[in-house]
Write a protein that holds these residues in place. Structure first.
Motif, PDB file in Angstrom:
ATOM      1  N   ILE B  23      71.219  48.670  82.994  1.00  0.00           N
ATOM      2  CA  ILE B  23      71.062  50.070  83.404  1.00  0.00           C
ATOM      3  C   ILE B  23      70.173  50.804  82.408  1.00  0.00           C
ATOM      4  CG2 ILE B  23      72.304  52.257  83.743  1.00  0.00           C
ATOM      5  CD1 ILE B  23      74.651  50.643  84.820  1.00  0.00           C
ATOM      6  N   TYR B  24      70.441  50.530  81.135  1.00  0.00           N
ATOM      7  CA  TYR B  24      69.629  51.165  80.087  1.00  0.00           C
ATOM      8  C   TYR B  24      68.154  50.802  80.256  1.00  0.00           C
ATOM      9  CZ  TYR B  24      67.683  52.318  75.543  1.00  0.00           C
ATOM     10  OH  TYR B  24      66.887  52.835  74.551  1.00  0.00           O
ATOM     11  N   LYS B  25      67.894  49.512  80.476  1.00  0.00           N
ATOM     12  CA  LYS B  25      66.504  49.056  80.610  1.00  0.00           C
ATOM     13  C   LYS B  25      65.819  49.743  81.786  1.00  0.00           C
ATOM     14  CE  LYS B  25      66.785  44.408  78.644  1.00  0.00           C
ATOM     15  NZ  LYS B  25      67.105  43.031  79.048  1.00  0.00           N
ATOM     16  N   ALA B  26      66.578  49.923  82.863  1.00  0.00           N
ATOM     17  CA  ALA B  26      65.977  50.487  84.076  1.00  0.00           C
ATOM     18  C   ALA B  26      65.653  51.965  83.933  1.00  0.00           C
ATOM     19  CB  ALA B  26      66.917  50.258  85.256  1.00  0.00           C
ATOM     20  N   PHE B  27      66.432  52.701  83.168  1.00  0.00           N
ATOM     21  CA  PHE B  27      66.278  54.163  83.186  1.00  0.00           C
ATOM     22  C   PHE B  27      65.934  54.808  81.845  1.00  0.00           C
ATOM     23  CE2 PHE B  27      69.254  53.130  86.656  1.00  0.00           C
ATOM     24  CZ  PHE B  27      68.444  53.527  87.719  1.00  0.00           C
ATOM     25  N   SER B  28      65.940  54.023  80.757  1.00  0.00           N
ATOM     26  CA  SER B  28      65.703  54.666  79.461  1.00  0.00           C
ATOM     27  C   SER B  28      64.302  55.265  79.373  1.00  0.00           C
ATOM     28  CB  SER B  28      65.929  53.677  78.319  1.00  0.00           C
ATOM     29  OG  SER B  28      65.101  52.555  78.493  1.00  0.00           O
ATOM     30  N   GLY B  29      63.335  54.646  80.062  1.00  0.00           N
ATOM     31  CA  GLY B  29      61.964  55.177  80.037  1.00  0.00           C
ATOM     32  C   GLY B  29      61.922  56.601  80.544  1.00  0.00           C
ATOM     33  N   PHE B  30      62.517  56.804  81.704  1.00  0.00           N
ATOM     34  CA  PHE B  30      62.512  58.143  82.289  1.00  0.00           C
ATOM     35  C   PHE B  30      63.300  59.125  81.424  1.00  0.00           C
ATOM     36  CE2 PHE B  30      64.552  61.550  84.463  1.00  0.00           C
ATOM     37  CZ  PHE B  30      63.520  62.146  85.144  1.00  0.00           C
ATOM     38  N   VAL B  31      64.491  58.687  81.002  1.00  0.00           N
ATOM     39  CA  VAL B  31      65.355  59.579  80.220  1.00  0.00           C
ATOM     40  C   VAL B  31      64.638  59.999  78.936  1.00  0.00           C
ATOM     41  CG1 VAL B  31      67.484  59.684  78.844  1.00  0.00           C
ATOM     42  CG2 VAL B  31      67.538  58.763  81.157  1.00  0.00           C
ATOM     43  N   TYR B  32      64.057  58.999  78.256  1.00  0.00           N
ATOM     44  CA  TYR B  32      63.363  59.293  77.005  1.00  0.00           C
ATOM     45  C   TYR B  32      62.175  60.220  77.251  1.00  0.00           C
ATOM     46  CZ  TYR B  32      60.641  58.666  72.776  1.00  0.00           C
ATOM     47  OH  TYR B  32      59.919  58.902  71.631  1.00  0.00           O
ATOM     48  N   SER B  33      61.425  59.898  78.304  1.00  0.00           N
ATOM     49  CA  SER B  33      60.222  60.662  78.587  1.00  0.00           C
ATOM     50  C   SER B  33      60.535  62.126  78.924  1.00  0.00           C
ATOM     51  CB  SER B  33      59.462  59.947  79.709  1.00  0.00           C
ATOM     52  OG  SER B  33      58.635  60.803  80.378  1.00  0.00           O
ATOM     53  N   SER B  34      61.555  62.363  79.766  1.00  0.00           N
ATOM     54  CA  SER B  34      61.853  63.770  80.066  1.00  0.00           C
ATOM     55  C   SER B  34      62.476  64.481  78.870  1.00  0.00           C
ATOM     56  CB  SER B  34      62.710  63.936  81.321  1.00  0.00           C
ATOM     57  OG  SER B  34      63.504  62.828  81.532  1.00  0.00           O
ATOM     58  N   ALA B  35      63.276  63.737  78.074  1.00  0.00           N
ATOM     59  CA  ALA B  35      63.827  64.348  76.854  1.00  0.00           C
ATOM     60  C   ALA B  35      62.697  64.719  75.896  1.00  0.00           C
ATOM     61  CB  ALA B  35      64.790  63.382  76.164  1.00  0.00           C
ATOM     62  N   PHE B  36      61.686  63.865  75.849  1.00  0.00           N
ATOM     63  CA  PHE B  36      60.524  64.123  74.994  1.00  0.00           C
ATOM     64  C   PHE B  36      59.785  65.379  75.461  1.00  0.00           C
ATOM     65  CE2 PHE B  36      56.037  63.601  73.925  1.00  0.00           C
ATOM     66  CZ  PHE B  36      56.109  63.354  72.569  1.00  0.00           C
ATOM     67  N   ARG B  37      59.611  65.495  76.780  1.00  0.00           N
ATOM     68  CA  ARG B  37      58.909  66.669  77.323  1.00  0.00           C
ATOM     69  C   ARG B  37      59.690  67.950  77.064  1.00  0.00           C
ATOM     70  NH1 ARG B  37      54.136  65.115  77.472  1.00  0.00           N
ATOM     71  NH2 ARG B  37      54.009  63.045  78.335  1.00  0.00           N
ATOM     72  N   ILE B  38      60.997  67.875  77.258  1.00  0.00           N
ATOM     73  CA  ILE B  38      61.802  69.097  77.125  1.00  0.00           C
ATOM     74  C   ILE B  38      61.973  69.476  75.653  1.00  0.00           C
ATOM     75  CG2 ILE B  38      64.090  70.136  77.519  1.00  0.00           C
ATOM     76  CD1 ILE B  38      64.224  68.504  80.125  1.00  0.00           C
ATOM     77  N   SER B  39      62.239  68.470  74.789  1.00  0.00           N
ATOM     78  CA  SER B  39      62.498  68.804  73.388  1.00  0.00           C
ATOM     79  C   SER B  39      61.203  68.963  72.594  1.00  0.00           C
ATOM     80  CB  SER B  39      63.366  67.725  72.733  1.00  0.00           C
ATOM     81  OG  SER B  39      62.620  66.531  72.606  1.00  0.00           O
ATOM     82  N   GLY B  40      60.140  68.284  73.035  1.00  0.00           N
ATOM     83  CA  GLY B  40      58.852  68.461  72.369  1.00  0.00           C
ATOM     84  C   GLY B  40      58.610  67.530  71.185  1.00  0.00           C
ATOM     85  N   ASN B  41      59.593  66.676  70.839  1.00  0.00           N
ATOM     86  CA  ASN B  41      59.285  65.707  69.774  1.00  0.00           C
ATOM     87  C   ASN B  41      60.117  64.437  69.917  1.00  0.00           C
ATOM     88  OD1 ASN B  41      61.541  65.562  67.568  1.00  0.00           O
ATOM     89  ND2 ASN B  41      61.362  67.721  68.122  1.00  0.00           N
ATOM     90  N   SER B  42      59.599  63.346  69.315  1.00  0.00           N
ATOM     91  CA  SER B  42      60.178  62.035  69.590  1.00  0.00           C
ATOM     92  C   SER B  42      61.534  61.819  68.897  1.00  0.00           C
ATOM     93  CB  SER B  42      59.203  60.930  69.205  1.00  0.00           C
ATOM     94  OG  SER B  42      58.973  60.986  67.831  1.00  0.00           O
ATOM     95  N   GLU B  43      61.713  62.424  67.720  1.00  0.00           N
ATOM     96  CA  GLU B  43      63.003  62.233  67.037  1.00  0.00           C
ATOM     97  C   GLU B  43      64.154  62.806  67.865  1.00  0.00           C
ATOM     98  OE1 GLU B  43      62.905  63.682  62.914  1.00  0.00           O
ATOM     99  OE2 GLU B  43      60.961  62.679  62.835  1.00  0.00           O
TER     100      GLU B  43
END
Ligand code: ZN
Lengths: 162, 185
Positions: B23-43
């Motif tokens: 499940i992680y492999k399937a969705f971590s890309g999207f989750v990380y990417s939208s979290a990155f967009r909303i929070s504005g940084n990778s950490e």
């Protein structure tokens, strides 16, 4: 002013989301205004930039997550207590600490004075004076006591015991 | 973006870590990417991603198949990312960081020297991203899910728990506000 109004609608114009009259208004203006036309070119280039490369989640997130899950499975209840404590870590933030210290000092100052007056009934003895007595009586010579009591009395502007 | 088989889902909800990794492999890309967009940084995005999947792991038993697993996860991701940002702002205030802070969210304002046409592509993206970051939460989430994640309005509506017409309205207002924010460039 009109330029600003037109420029403020350009993303909607590009995506064809304005009403018909508004689309016409923008188009008519763009046809005759070089400045707004140039802005449109730039903005539409910007807006239609190919999708930014998909962000890949770094692999070590899984490693950390798997460790966290393992720790959780080991003892879910304890883990949850610990975890929810982490959420309250903000109370150790400097601003909160400054406010807490300030409140403590105020409480100590006013509360302390109030109590000393209560305890001593009619005899008006200040808090500072009591502190001076406790600290100095056993340890210092009489003159030191009287010095300390003078300081205390001056701070409070009150007459003290002989 | 793949969805996950019922079998994997069943095993994962019983606590099978290997199934959960799928499940992680399937969705971590999207989750990380939208979290990155909303929070504005990778950490921050990393922390949010870990938190999203940890929450998902713990509450997978409560997941009802009436919505898609992806929608459910994206919803957790969006909420966590927004909450994370709010908490971060509060923490910055509590730790008195704001005294030193240089308002990083503001769009660099030097149109006289940097007209858009002369800027690099990455710089342009950064300007749009910063402008997006100044939008109200609803407009910001809608535009991120629509523009960067290319999700259909229906899916965005489910994630944001609102109607499709609300999504349309958020997107309309987002584009209107962004056009205004980009006037000086
Ligand atoms: Zn014009």
């Amino acid at each position: 002013m009109e330029h600003k109004n037109i420029k403020g609608k350009l993303l909607l114009y590009i995506d064809n989301e304005l009403s018909q009259p508004e689309m016409m208004e923008v188009k008519t203006h763009i046809d005759v205004c070089a400045d707004c036309r140039e802005h449109l070119t730039v903005i539409s280039g910007l807006w239609r930039l190919e999708k930014v490369q998909k962000q890949e989640a770094p692999r070590y997130i899984w490693t950390r997550l798997a460790a966290e899950i393992k720790e959780y499975e080991h003892n879910p209840v304890l883990f949850d207590i610990f975890y929810s404590r982490k959420k309250f870590a903000y109370i150790f933030q400097p601003a909160v600490m400054v406010i807490l210290v300030f409140i403590s000092v105020l409480t100590g100052y006013f509360g302390g004075n109030f109590l000393s007056r209560e305890i001593n009934g009619n005899q008006v003895i200040s808090n500072n004076e009591q502190v001076a007595r406790v600290f100095y009586l056993d340890r210092l010579e009489t003159e030191h006591i009287s010095n300390a009591m003078t300081i205390a009395s001056n701070e409070n502007g009150e007459e003290i015991l002989p | 973006m793949q969805d996950i088989s019922d079998d994997i889902l069943k095993q994962a909800s019983k606590g099978d870590i290997q199934a959960f990794e799928e499940i992680y492999k399937a969705f971590s890309g999207f989750v990380y990417s939208s979290a990155f967009r909303i929070s504005g940084n990778s950490e921050d995005a990393q922390e949010i991603t870990q938190d999203v999947f940890f929450t998902a792991y713990k509450s997978l038993k409560e997941f009802r198949a009436e919505s898609k697993l992806s929608t459910w996860l994206y919803r957790i991701a969006v909420n966590k990312a927004l909450n994370f940002q709010r908490k971060k702002k509060l923490n910055q205030w509590l730790s008195l960081d704001f005294l030193l802070e240089n308002k990083p969210d503001e769009i660099p304002h030097s149109p006289a020297y940097n007209p858009l046409k002369e800027l690099e592509k990455s710089e342009l993206e950064r300007i749009v991203q910063k402008a997006i970051n100044t939008l109200p939460d609803n407009q910001r989430v809608a535009i991120i899910l629509s523009r960067y994640e290319a999700l259909p309005y229906e899916e965005i509506a489910k994630i944001m728990k609102c109607s499709i017409s609300s999504v349309e309205s958020y997107l309309f207002r987002a584009k209107q506000n962004l056009s205004k924010k980009l006037i000086d460039y």
